[in-house]
Design a protein around this motif. Sequence first.
Motif, PDB file in Angstrom:
ATOM      1  N   LEU A   1       0.828  -1.205   0.000  1.00 45.92           N
ATOM      2  CA  LEU A   1       0.000   0.000   0.000  1.00 45.92           C
ATOM      3  C   LEU A   1       0.866   1.260   0.000  1.00 45.92           C
ATOM      4  N   ILE A   2       1.893   1.273   0.807  1.00 45.03           N
ATOM      5  CA  ILE A   2       2.816   2.425   0.842  1.00 45.03           C
ATOM      6  C   ILE A   2       3.522   2.577  -0.504  1.00 45.03           C
ATOM      7  N   LEU A   3       3.927   1.468  -1.090  1.00 46.29           N
ATOM      8  CA  LEU A   3       4.590   1.508  -2.397  1.00 46.29           C
ATOM      9  C   LEU A   3       3.699   2.143  -3.458  1.00 46.29           C
ATOM     10  N   VAL A   4       2.463   1.655  -3.598  1.00 44.35           N
ATOM     11  CA  VAL A   4       1.587   2.207  -4.634  1.00 44.35           C
ATOM     12  C   VAL A   4       1.188   3.643  -4.299  1.00 44.35           C
ATOM     13  N   GLY A   5       1.033   3.943  -3.010  1.00 45.10           N
ATOM     14  CA  GLY A   5       0.725   5.314  -2.610  1.00 45.10           C
ATOM     15  C   GLY A   5       1.839   6.274  -2.965  1.00 45.10           C
ATOM     16  N   ASN A   6       3.075   5.884  -2.664  1.00 47.67           N
ATOM     17  CA  ASN A   6       4.226   6.729  -3.001  1.00 47.67           C
ATOM     18  C   ASN A   6       4.371   6.903  -4.508  1.00 47.67           C
ATOM     19  N   ARG A   7       4.179   5.832  -5.257  1.00 55.30           N
ATOM     20  CA  ARG A   7       4.258   5.920  -6.723  1.00 55.30           C
ATOM     21  C   ARG A   7       3.215   6.873  -7.290  1.00 55.30           C
ATOM     22  N   ALA A   8       2.062   6.943  -6.634  1.00 49.80           N
ATOM     23  CA  ALA A   8       0.977   7.824  -7.088  1.00 49.80           C
ATOM     24  C   ALA A   8       1.106   9.235  -6.511  1.00 49.80           C
ATOM     25  N   GLY A   9       2.134   9.457  -5.673  1.00 50.20           N
ATOM     26  CA  GLY A   9       2.378  10.787  -5.137  1.00 50.20           C
ATOM     27  C   GLY A   9       1.655  11.108  -3.844  1.00 50.20           C
ATOM     28  N   TYR A  10       1.207  10.082  -3.111  1.00 50.74           N
ATOM     29  CA  TYR A  10       0.492  10.309  -1.858  1.00 50.74           C
ATOM     30  C   TYR A  10       1.378   9.974  -0.667  1.00 50.74           C
ATOM     31  N   ASP A  11       1.243  10.771   0.372  1.00 51.03           N
ATOM     32  CA  ASP A  11       1.918  10.513   1.633  1.00 51.03           C
ATOM     33  C   ASP A  11       0.957   9.717   2.510  1.00 51.03           C
ATOM     34  N   LEU A  12       1.335   8.505   2.863  1.00 53.46           N
ATOM     35  CA  LEU A  12       0.449   7.647   3.641  1.00 53.46           C
ATOM     36  C   LEU A  12       0.835   7.604   5.119  1.00 53.46           C
ATOM     37  N   THR A  13       1.449   8.687   5.594  1.00 52.06           N
ATOM     38  CA  THR A  13       1.772   8.778   7.007  1.00 52.06           C
ATOM     39  C   THR A  13       0.510   8.594   7.832  1.00 52.06           C
ATOM     40  N   GLY A  14       0.581   7.761   8.839  1.00 52.84           N
ATOM     41  CA  GLY A  14      -0.572   7.506   9.692  1.00 52.84           C
ATOM     42  C   GLY A  14      -1.464   6.376   9.212  1.00 52.84           C
ATOM     43  N   SER A  15      -1.146   5.799   8.066  1.00 46.22           N
ATOM     44  CA  SER A  15      -1.951   4.689   7.568  1.00 46.22           C
ATOM     45  C   SER A  15      -1.660   3.432   8.384  1.00 46.22           C
ATOM     46  N   THR A  16      -2.665   2.566   8.481  1.00 47.29           N
ATOM     47  CA  THR A  16      -2.495   1.299   9.188  1.00 47.29           C
ATOM     48  C   THR A  16      -3.216   0.182   8.452  1.00 47.29           C
ATOM     49  N   VAL A  17      -2.726  -1.015   8.657  1.00 45.00           N
ATOM     50  CA  VAL A  17      -3.377  -2.218   8.157  1.00 45.00           C
ATOM     51  C   VAL A  17      -3.358  -3.241   9.291  1.00 45.00           C
ATOM     52  N   ALA A  18      -4.513  -3.778   9.619  1.00 41.68           N
ATOM     53  CA  ALA A  18      -4.625  -4.843  10.615  1.00 41.68           C
ATOM     54  C   ALA A  18      -5.217  -6.066   9.933  1.00 41.68           C
ATOM     55  N   ALA A  19      -4.677  -7.231  10.247  1.00 39.98           N
ATOM     56  CA  ALA A  19      -5.142  -8.473   9.630  1.00 39.98           C
ATOM     57  C   ALA A  19      -5.675  -9.425  10.688  1.00 39.98           C
ATOM     58  N   LYS A  20      -6.784 -10.064  10.345  1.00 43.68           N
ATOM     59  CA  LYS A  20      -7.331 -11.143  11.167  1.00 43.68           C
ATOM     60  C   LYS A  20      -7.434 -12.367  10.272  1.00 43.68           C
ATOM     61  N   VAL A  21      -6.877 -13.465  10.737  1.00 46.50           N
ATOM     62  CA  VAL A  21      -6.905 -14.706   9.980  1.00 46.50           C
ATOM     63  C   VAL A  21      -7.790 -15.692  10.724  1.00 46.50           C
ATOM     64  N   GLY A  22      -8.681 -16.302   9.990  1.00 45.44           N
ATOM     65  CA  GLY A  22      -9.578 -17.279  10.581  1.00 45.44           C
ATOM     66  C   GLY A  22      -9.529 -18.590   9.830  1.00 45.44           C
ATOM     67  N   ILE A  23     -10.080 -19.610  10.436  1.00 43.78           N
ATOM     68  CA  ILE A  23     -10.160 -20.924   9.817  1.00 43.78           C
ATOM     69  C   ILE A  23     -11.583 -21.443  10.002  1.00 43.78           C
ATOM     70  N   GLY A  24     -12.069 -22.109   8.986  1.00 43.85           N
ATOM     71  CA  GLY A  24     -13.417 -22.639   9.078  1.00 43.85           C
ATOM     72  C   GLY A  24     -13.699 -23.612   7.959  1.00 43.85           C
ATOM     73  N   PRO A  25     -14.865 -24.214   7.981  1.00 42.27           N
ATOM     74  CA  PRO A  25     -15.209 -25.202   6.959  1.00 42.27           C
ATOM     75  C   PRO A  25     -15.321 -24.573   5.573  1.00 42.27           C
ATOM     76  N   ASN A  26     -14.923 -25.328   4.578  1.00 41.58           N
ATOM     77  CA  ASN A  26     -15.081 -24.871   3.198  1.00 41.58           C
ATOM     78  C   ASN A  26     -16.131 -25.732   2.485  1.00 41.58           C
ATOM     79  N   LYS A  27     -16.380 -25.453   1.234  1.00 40.93           N
ATOM     80  CA  LYS A  27     -17.446 -26.150   0.505  1.00 40.93           C
ATOM     81  C   LYS A  27     -17.076 -27.585   0.115  1.00 40.93           C
ATOM     82  N   HIS A  28     -15.834 -27.986   0.375  1.00 35.12           N
ATOM     83  CA  HIS A  28     -15.385 -29.332   0.024  1.00 35.12           C
ATOM     84  C   HIS A  28     -15.331 -30.252   1.243  1.00 35.12           C
TER      85      HIS A  28
END
Length: 82
Positions: A6-33
């Motif tokens: 995200l920072i890479l594409v933001g910088n390439r497009a000329g945006y300052d992403l200071t203060g940006s955050t990304v949080a990830a949650k990973v889960g596991i559960g049944p699938n269709k198979h």
Amino acid sequence: CFHNALILVGNRAGYDLTGSTVAAKVGIGPNKHRGYGLAVALSVSLPVLDADVAAKLVDAAHEVCPYSNATRGNIDVTIVLG
């Protein structure tokens, strides 16, 4: 990884992403198979950008991110801008 992409594409497009955050949650559960699979939810905050620009940068980061590319089509990924 996604935040770095995200920072890479933001910088390439000329945006300052200071203060940006990304949080990830990973889960596991049944699938269709009758097995189990992973799901990822990414919460992205880009407080200095308007929603349209933020969405475009998130989409671009999702195309660039190595993890996004490695898991595309294999796990469910939800990205929420907040």
